[in-house]
Design a protein around this motif. Sequence first.
Motif, PDB file in Angstrom:
ATOM      1  N   GLY A  82       0.847  -1.347  -0.030  1.00  0.00           N
ATOM      2  CA  GLY A  82       0.152  -0.026  -0.178  1.00  0.00           C
ATOM      3  C   GLY A  82       0.916   1.205   0.087  1.00  0.00           C
ATOM      4  N   ALA A  83       2.087   1.262   0.521  1.00  0.00           N
ATOM      5  CA  ALA A  83       2.771   2.358   0.686  1.00  0.00           C
ATOM      6  C   ALA A  83       3.490   2.639  -0.468  1.00  0.00           C
ATOM      7  CB  ALA A  83       3.902   2.374   1.860  1.00  0.00           C
ATOM      8  N   VAL A  84       3.956   1.375  -1.144  1.00  0.00           N
ATOM      9  CA  VAL A  84       4.398   1.824  -2.554  1.00  0.00           C
ATOM     10  C   VAL A  84       3.293   2.260  -3.583  1.00  0.00           C
ATOM     11  CG1 VAL A  84       5.466   0.561  -4.671  1.00  0.00           C
ATOM     12  CG2 VAL A  84       5.976  -0.189  -2.331  1.00  0.00           C
ATOM     13  N   LEU A  85       2.250   1.871  -3.615  1.00  0.00           N
ATOM     14  CA  LEU A  85       1.132   2.180  -4.593  1.00  0.00           C
ATOM     15  C   LEU A  85       0.732   3.570  -4.003  1.00  0.00           C
ATOM     16  CD1 LEU A  85      -1.259  -0.922  -4.414  1.00  0.00           C
ATOM     17  CD2 LEU A  85      -0.001  -0.059  -6.327  1.00  0.00           C
ATOM     18  N   SER A  86       0.652   4.251  -2.866  1.00  0.00           N
ATOM     19  CA  SER A  86       0.284   5.472  -2.370  1.00  0.00           C
ATOM     20  C   SER A  86       0.995   6.410  -3.128  1.00  0.00           C
ATOM     21  CB  SER A  86       0.040   5.590  -1.017  1.00  0.00           C
ATOM     22  OG  SER A  86       1.298   5.667  -0.321  1.00  0.00           O
ATOM     23  N   ARG A  87       2.486   6.102  -3.171  1.00  0.00           N
ATOM     24  CA  ARG A  87       3.506   7.052  -3.663  1.00  0.00           C
ATOM     25  C   ARG A  87       3.310   7.491  -5.250  1.00  0.00           C
ATOM     26  NH1 ARG A  87       7.483   4.094  -0.525  1.00  0.00           N
ATOM     27  NH2 ARG A  87       7.991   3.015  -2.488  1.00  0.00           N
ATOM     28  N   HIS A  88       2.930   6.281  -6.125  1.00  0.00           N
ATOM     29  CA  HIS A  88       2.890   6.281  -7.403  1.00  0.00           C
ATOM     30  C   HIS A  88       1.504   6.476  -7.861  1.00  0.00           C
ATOM     31  CE1 HIS A  88       6.932   5.099  -8.035  1.00  0.00           C
ATOM     32  NE2 HIS A  88       6.751   3.990  -6.760  1.00  0.00           N
ATOM     33  N   LEU A  89       0.556   5.977  -7.071  1.00  0.00           N
ATOM     34  CA  LEU A  89      -1.009   6.144  -7.310  1.00  0.00           C
ATOM     35  C   LEU A  89      -1.803   6.497  -6.171  1.00  0.00           C
ATOM     36  CD1 LEU A  89      -1.048   2.853  -9.192  1.00  0.00           C
ATOM     37  CD2 LEU A  89      -1.368   4.725 -10.441  1.00  0.00           C
ATOM     38  N   PRO A  90      -1.902   7.780  -5.811  1.00  0.00           N
ATOM     39  CA  PRO A  90      -2.401   8.522  -4.896  1.00  0.00           C
ATOM     40  C   PRO A  90      -4.018   8.289  -5.153  1.00  0.00           C
ATOM     41  CG  PRO A  90      -1.647  10.230  -6.369  1.00  0.00           C
ATOM     42  CD  PRO A  90      -0.978   8.819  -6.820  1.00  0.00           C
ATOM     43  N   PRO A  91      -4.899   8.162  -4.226  1.00  0.00           N
ATOM     44  CA  PRO A  91      -6.378   8.283  -4.463  1.00  0.00           C
ATOM     45  C   PRO A  91      -7.168   9.160  -5.206  1.00  0.00           C
ATOM     46  CG  PRO A  91      -5.829   8.714  -2.188  1.00  0.00           C
ATOM     47  CD  PRO A  91      -4.692   8.329  -2.788  1.00  0.00           C
ATOM     48  N   GLY A  92      -7.862   8.961  -5.954  1.00  0.00           N
ATOM     49  CA  GLY A  92      -8.722   9.946  -7.133  1.00  0.00           C
ATOM     50  C   GLY A  92      -9.735  10.521  -6.159  1.00  0.00           C
ATOM     51  N   PRO A  93     -10.609  11.540  -6.819  1.00  0.00           N
ATOM     52  CA  PRO A  93     -11.856  11.777  -6.298  1.00  0.00           C
ATOM     53  C   PRO A  93     -12.727  11.096  -5.894  1.00  0.00           C
ATOM     54  CG  PRO A  93     -11.609  12.801  -8.372  1.00  0.00           C
ATOM     55  CD  PRO A  93     -10.392  12.063  -8.134  1.00  0.00           C
ATOM     56  N   ASP A  94     -13.092   9.968  -6.777  1.00  0.00           N
ATOM     57  CA  ASP A  94     -13.893   8.818  -6.727  1.00  0.00           C
ATOM     58  C   ASP A  94     -13.298   7.436  -6.547  1.00  0.00           C
ATOM     59  OD1 ASP A  94     -16.208   7.537  -6.628  1.00  0.00           O
ATOM     60  OD2 ASP A  94     -16.590   7.471  -8.656  1.00  0.00           O
ATOM     61  N   ASN A  95     -12.801   7.135  -5.252  1.00  0.00           N
ATOM     62  CA  ASN A  95     -11.825   5.850  -5.128  1.00  0.00           C
ATOM     63  C   ASN A  95     -12.864   4.800  -4.703  1.00  0.00           C
ATOM     64  OD1 ASN A  95      -9.446   4.547  -4.881  1.00  0.00           O
ATOM     65  ND2 ASN A  95      -9.131   5.035  -2.600  1.00  0.00           N
ATOM     66  N   VAL A  96     -13.263   4.138  -5.890  1.00  0.00           N
ATOM     67  CA  VAL A  96     -14.153   2.990  -5.563  1.00  0.00           C
ATOM     68  C   VAL A  96     -13.607   1.718  -5.339  1.00  0.00           C
ATOM     69  CG1 VAL A  96     -16.010   1.884  -6.689  1.00  0.00           C
ATOM     70  CG2 VAL A  96     -15.851   4.575  -7.160  1.00  0.00           C
ATOM     71  N   ASN A  97     -14.027   1.038  -4.588  1.00  0.00           N
ATOM     72  CA  ASN A  97     -13.263  -0.292  -4.143  1.00  0.00           C
ATOM     73  C   ASN A  97     -13.748  -1.219  -5.098  1.00  0.00           C
ATOM     74  OD1 ASN A  97     -12.076  -2.276  -3.078  1.00  0.00           O
ATOM     75  ND2 ASN A  97     -13.366  -2.540  -1.387  1.00  0.00           N
ATOM     76  N   GLU A  98     -12.969  -1.597  -6.010  1.00  0.00           N
ATOM     77  CA  GLU A  98     -13.394  -2.308  -7.172  1.00  0.00           C
ATOM     78  C   GLU A  98     -13.494  -3.780  -7.276  1.00  0.00           C
ATOM     79  OE1 GLU A  98     -12.323  -0.649 -11.342  1.00  0.00           O
ATOM     80  OE2 GLU A  98     -10.892   0.559 -10.227  1.00  0.00           O
ATOM     81  N   LEU A  99     -12.601  -4.564  -6.296  1.00  0.00           N
ATOM     82  CA  LEU A  99     -12.363  -5.699  -6.135  1.00  0.00           C
ATOM     83  C   LEU A  99     -12.430  -6.155  -4.522  1.00  0.00           C
ATOM     84  CD1 LEU A  99      -9.190  -6.474  -8.188  1.00  0.00           C
ATOM     85  CD2 LEU A  99     -11.625  -7.021  -8.817  1.00  0.00           C
ATOM     86  N   PRO A 100     -12.754  -7.296  -4.235  1.00  0.00           N
ATOM     87  CA  PRO A 100     -13.264  -7.658  -2.735  1.00  0.00           C
ATOM     88  C   PRO A 100     -11.841  -7.497  -1.997  1.00  0.00           C
ATOM     89  CG  PRO A 100     -13.965  -9.257  -4.135  1.00  0.00           C
ATOM     90  CD  PRO A 100     -13.143  -8.508  -5.193  1.00  0.00           C
ATOM     91  N   ASP A 101     -11.997  -7.283  -0.707  1.00  0.00           N
ATOM     92  CA  ASP A 101     -10.930  -7.181   0.271  1.00  0.00           C
ATOM     93  C   ASP A 101     -10.442  -8.263   0.838  1.00  0.00           C
ATOM     94  OD1 ASP A 101     -10.787  -4.447  -0.619  1.00  0.00           O
ATOM     95  OD2 ASP A 101     -11.323  -3.506   1.013  1.00  0.00           O
ATOM     96  N   THR A 102     -11.266  -9.290   0.820  1.00  0.00           N
ATOM     97  CA  THR A 102     -11.199 -10.452   1.709  1.00  0.00           C
ATOM     98  C   THR A 102     -10.156 -11.336   1.058  1.00  0.00           C
ATOM     99  OG1 THR A 102     -12.936 -11.572   0.394  1.00  0.00           O
ATOM    100  CG2 THR A 102     -13.596 -10.617   2.462  1.00  0.00           C
TER     101      THR A 102
END
Length: 222
Positions: A198-218
């Motif tokens: 998550g830390a790596v992704l947040s550096r390169h892909l910050p959340p957008g205005p509509d940060n929809v959860n597209e895939l299950p978190d389980t």
Amino acid sequence: MLFNDADRARIARAITDAEATTSGEIVAIVNTRPHRYTATILATAVLAAFVLPFGAVLAGWTPSALIPDWDVLDAATRERHAIEAYVAVQAGVFVAALALVALLRLDRILTPAPLRRDRVHHAAMIQFRARGLTATQGRTGLLLYVDEPEHVAEVIADEGVFALVCADEWADTIAALIDGIKSGRAADGMVAAITRAGAVLSRHLPPGPDNVNELPDTLIEL
């Protein structure tokens, strides 16, 4: 069982927290089913059927051990029976070696490590496509895949992530996954890996205005 209900809840919460900081989508999969290496089983049986009877002949074995009247047969009959006996011994060794390797599950031990890693990678790629990681908006899916029997971990990124993040940045994530499995703390390793990913992704892909959860978190367990 690697995970209990509390572990699964921790992992799901870790994915939710990590995805809150990025537009990336994290999917965690753990495989606990041992692989069967059919090609290794067959190759071992074929090799044994060729080498062992041949070695026995070089050591002085003759078909007389199988054919009681061997010494009184004429030359042509002895030659034919010798071939038949050799083939019969080969067939018996093949079946015995096949059963031994399969029943004792020696195929994993006899399979070279690079081939076992290739099997895990292939399985991970199948899951990557099957779980919808290539269908996210922006192609930002990230798969954390752990094969528990092989102690191998894979991090597979869709093209939206791959274009921005170099492979070296996933080293800590992979290390956390493998260390967790090897130390018997699979849930701790998975949570740590998710946090680092998550830390790596947040550096390169910050959340957008509509940060929809597209895939299950389980956590997905195979």
